[in-house]
Design a protein around this motif. Structure first.
Motif, PDB file in Angstrom:
ATOM      1  N   LEU A 275      13.011  94.132  25.105  1.00 53.07           N
ATOM      2  CA  LEU A 275      11.898  94.314  26.067  1.00 53.07           C
ATOM      3  C   LEU A 275      10.682  93.470  25.562  1.00 53.07           C
ATOM      4  N   PHE A 276      10.051  92.920  26.473  1.00 50.78           N
ATOM      5  CA  PHE A 276       9.222  91.914  26.018  1.00 50.78           C
ATOM      6  C   PHE A 276       7.627  92.576  25.735  1.00 50.78           C
ATOM      7  N   ASP A 277       7.544  93.123  24.787  1.00 57.68           N
ATOM      8  CA  ASP A 277       6.271  94.114  24.423  1.00 57.68           C
ATOM      9  C   ASP A 277       5.832  92.884  23.104  1.00 57.68           C
ATOM     10  N   ALA A 278       5.253  91.945  23.726  1.00 62.51           N
ATOM     11  CA  ALA A 278       4.603  90.987  22.853  1.00 62.51           C
ATOM     12  C   ALA A 278       3.596  90.109  23.597  1.00 62.51           C
ATOM     13  N   PHE A 279       2.798  89.351  22.936  1.00 61.09           N
ATOM     14  CA  PHE A 279       1.574  88.625  23.729  1.00 61.09           C
ATOM     15  C   PHE A 279       0.772  89.513  24.275  1.00 61.09           C
ATOM     16  N   GLY A 280       0.522  90.741  23.702  1.00 60.94           N
ATOM     17  CA  GLY A 280      -0.445  91.608  24.535  1.00 60.94           C
ATOM     18  C   GLY A 280       0.207  92.434  25.543  1.00 60.94           C
ATOM     19  N   PHE A 281       1.378  92.309  26.006  1.00 61.14           N
ATOM     20  CA  PHE A 281       1.989  92.869  27.200  1.00 61.14           C
ATOM     21  C   PHE A 281       3.135  93.945  26.654  1.00 61.14           C
ATOM     22  N   ALA A 282       3.561  94.836  27.532  1.00 61.34           N
ATOM     23  CA  ALA A 282       4.345  95.957  27.283  1.00 61.34           C
ATOM     24  C   ALA A 282       5.151  96.189  28.305  1.00 61.34           C
ATOM     25  N   GLU A 283       6.080  95.295  28.371  1.00 60.70           N
ATOM     26  CA  GLU A 283       7.242  95.799  29.323  1.00 60.70           C
ATOM     27  C   GLU A 283       7.968  96.997  29.057  1.00 60.70           C
ATOM     28  N   SER A 284       7.926  97.697  28.131  1.00 66.99           N
ATOM     29  CA  SER A 284       8.591  98.911  27.871  1.00 66.99           C
ATOM     30  C   SER A 284       7.888 100.087  28.694  1.00 66.99           C
ATOM     31  N   ARG A 285       6.594  99.695  28.998  1.00 69.96           N
ATOM     32  CA  ARG A 285       5.926 100.878  29.490  1.00 69.96           C
ATOM     33  C   ARG A 285       6.367 101.366  31.030  1.00 69.96           C
TER      34      ARG A 285
ATOM     35  N   THR B  68      31.977  81.771  24.993  1.00 69.48           N
ATOM     36  CA  THR B  68      31.829  80.524  24.659  1.00 69.48           C
ATOM     37  C   THR B  68      30.618  79.704  25.609  1.00 69.48           C
ATOM     38  N   ALA B  69      30.079  80.233  26.408  1.00 67.29           N
ATOM     39  CA  ALA B  69      28.754  79.893  27.226  1.00 67.29           C
ATOM     40  C   ALA B  69      28.046  81.294  27.311  1.00 67.29           C
ATOM     41  N   ILE B  70      26.633  81.133  27.470  1.00 65.56           N
ATOM     42  CA  ILE B  70      25.804  82.301  27.745  1.00 65.56           C
ATOM     43  C   ILE B  70      24.691  81.890  28.469  1.00 65.56           C
ATOM     44  N   LEU B  71      24.780  82.633  29.570  1.00 63.20           N
ATOM     45  CA  LEU B  71      23.837  82.526  30.676  1.00 63.20           C
ATOM     46  C   LEU B  71      22.626  83.285  30.534  1.00 63.20           C
ATOM     47  N   LEU B  72      21.450  82.450  30.821  1.00 66.69           N
ATOM     48  CA  LEU B  72      20.228  83.121  30.243  1.00 66.69           C
ATOM     49  C   LEU B  72      19.198  82.850  31.289  1.00 66.69           C
ATOM     50  N   PRO B  73      19.019  83.963  32.364  1.00 73.52           N
ATOM     51  CA  PRO B  73      18.052  83.715  33.319  1.00 73.52           C
ATOM     52  C   PRO B  73      16.705  84.392  32.704  1.00 73.52           C
ATOM     53  N   ALA B  74      15.784  84.019  33.030  1.00 76.33           N
ATOM     54  CA  ALA B  74      14.328  84.089  32.341  1.00 76.33           C
ATOM     55  C   ALA B  74      13.216  84.053  33.519  1.00 76.33           C
ATOM     56  N   SER B  75      12.218  84.775  33.181  1.00 80.50           N
ATOM     57  CA  SER B  75      10.814  84.467  34.011  1.00 80.50           C
ATOM     58  C   SER B  75       9.814  84.422  32.729  1.00 80.50           C
ATOM     59  N   TRP B  76       9.884  82.996  32.104  1.00 84.20           N
ATOM     60  CA  TRP B  76       9.133  82.748  30.964  1.00 84.20           C
ATOM     61  C   TRP B  76       7.650  82.303  31.270  1.00 84.20           C
ATOM     62  N   GLY B  77       6.763  83.166  30.665  1.00 87.48           N
ATOM     63  CA  GLY B  77       5.263  83.173  31.177  1.00 87.48           C
ATOM     64  C   GLY B  77       4.784  81.922  30.503  1.00 87.48           C
ATOM     65  N   ALA B  78       3.565  81.554  31.156  1.00 86.60           N
ATOM     66  CA  ALA B  78       3.193  80.291  30.745  1.00 86.60           C
ATOM     67  C   ALA B  78       2.158  80.766  29.461  1.00 86.60           C
TER      68      ALA B  78
ATOM     69  N   CYS C 108      12.659  90.633  42.785  1.00 84.34           N
ATOM     70  CA  CYS C 108      11.097  90.764  43.169  1.00 84.34           C
ATOM     71  C   CYS C 108      10.327  90.001  41.982  1.00 84.34           C
ATOM     72  N   ARG C 109       9.491  89.395  42.157  1.00 80.82           N
ATOM     73  CA  ARG C 109       8.716  88.630  40.822  1.00 80.82           C
ATOM     74  C   ARG C 109       7.956  89.822  40.345  1.00 80.82           C
ATOM     75  N   PHE C 110       7.762  89.529  39.084  1.00 84.57           N
ATOM     76  CA  PHE C 110       6.774  90.327  38.191  1.00 84.57           C
ATOM     77  C   PHE C 110       5.552  90.283  38.845  1.00 84.57           C
ATOM     78  N   GLY C 111       4.778  91.143  38.301  1.00 85.38           N
ATOM     79  CA  GLY C 111       3.165  91.149  38.745  1.00 85.38           C
ATOM     80  C   GLY C 111       2.895  92.339  39.893  1.00 85.38           C
ATOM     81  N   VAL C 112       3.998  93.135  40.562  1.00 86.83           N
ATOM     82  CA  VAL C 112       3.790  94.075  41.265  1.00 86.83           C
ATOM     83  C   VAL C 112       4.468  95.356  40.882  1.00 86.83           C
ATOM     84  N   PRO C 113       4.226  96.358  41.550  1.00 85.25           N
ATOM     85  CA  PRO C 113       5.101  97.674  40.855  1.00 85.25           C
ATOM     86  C   PRO C 113       6.546  97.517  41.362  1.00 85.25           C
ATOM     87  N   LEU C 114       7.252  97.661  40.146  1.00 81.39           N
ATOM     88  CA  LEU C 114       8.746  97.463  40.467  1.00 81.39           C
ATOM     89  C   LEU C 114       9.524  98.835  40.812  1.00 81.39           C
ATOM     90  N   GLY C 115       9.004  99.986  40.430  1.00 79.02           N
ATOM     91  CA  GLY C 115       9.562 100.991  41.013  1.00 79.02           C
ATOM     92  C   GLY C 115      10.100 101.243  42.552  1.00 79.02           C
TER      93      GLY C 115
END
Length: 263
Positions: free
Chosen positions: A109-119, A160-170, A44-51
């Motif tokens: 958790l992404f508590d940066a750029f004015g956002f608080a993922e930890s909330r 020896t390899a690290i998989l890094l999924p992301a939803s990298w904000g613009a 599920c994408r970010f920007g909607v209630p995740l609970g």
């Protein structure tokens, strides 16, 4: 070993996103991939209630992804959300297939750029590695890439390899930071870093009006020397790359930063 990065734009509907996973895995497996990686927040994408969408690893969404992985004989890594004990959710990477079904809970958790993922999201605390066909993979999620100690810890655990999924904000400079950080973490750990981002919804006309972009695309693979060996553009697409253990050995002999550490 061949790894596929499936750069998608996930929606707010887990069922629709499951169809994207099904299509991506089928295509990747037909191209010889043994590991198929999807972005953070594939469920599920970010920007909607995740609970309301969070499910345990034995819930219907994760179980269905596991069945897809088993059907095609691959290991699938995809971002989802699981319930946390305190009422928040956990930002979880589902790792399933080849007899495995487990999760990595995002540590940083992404508590940066004015956002608080930890909330709304509770942090994890345990690094995770998986061995497949003689290759040990570590996993990390999005903001984790800013913390070199995690990538070194994964290397210490045999990765020896690290998989890094992301939803990298613009945002201003964010694409440059993305590529710089992926390359730097490859050098820090002398590992392959295979970073799979959400596609830019605007690149395919899929961004709902009034919503923030959930990704910039540009999924990137860096080798243990920090070289970009493959990269996508902004739109939904699949990237295939063959990961070689020989390159890891060459890098660790030439640049023995793990062995030379003093702190």
């Amino acid at each position: 070993m061949r790894v596929a990065l499936c750069q998608i734009t996930s929606t707010a509907e887990p069922a629709a996103n499951l169809a994207l996973v099904r299509d991506g895995v089928a295509r990747a497996a037909s191209e010889g991939a043994r590991v198929v990686v999807f972005p953070e927040a594939t469920m599920c994408r970010f920007g909607v209630p995740l609970g309301p969408v969070a499910e345990p690893l034995d819930g219907p969404w994760a179980t269905a992804v596991g069945e897809i992985a088993q059907e095609h004989g691959v290991l699938v890594v995809a971002g989802m959300f699981t319930p946390a004990e305190d009422g928040r959710v956990r930002n979880t990477l589902l790792v399933t297939g080849d007899g495995r079904h487990l999760g990595y809970d995002k540590i940083h958790l992404f508590d940066a750029f004015g956002f608080a993922e930890s909330r709304t999201v509770a942090p994890g605390d345990k690094p995770v590695t998986i061995e497949l066909d003689g290759v040990t993979f570590g996993v990390a999620t999005c903001y984790d890439v800013r913390f070199p100690e995690l990538f070194r810890a994964l290397a210490d655990l045999g990765a020896t390899a690290i998989l890094l999924p992301a939803s990298w904000g613009a945002g201003e400079g964010k694409r440059e930071q993305w590529e710089l950080l992926v390359r730097a973490r490859a050098l820090d750990s002398t590992c392959w870093v295979l970073a799979c981002g959400q596609a830019d919804p605007a690149a395919s006309g899929e961004r709902p009006q009034g919503t923030a972009p959930t990704g910039i695309g540009h999924s990137t693979v860096a080798d243990p020397f920090g070289r970009v060996v493959a990269q996508l553009a902004a739109a939904p697409e699949m990237l295939l790359v063959d990961v070689s253990g020989d390159v890891v050995e060459q890098a660790r002999q030439a640049i023995p930063v793990l062995a030379n550490r003093r702190l």
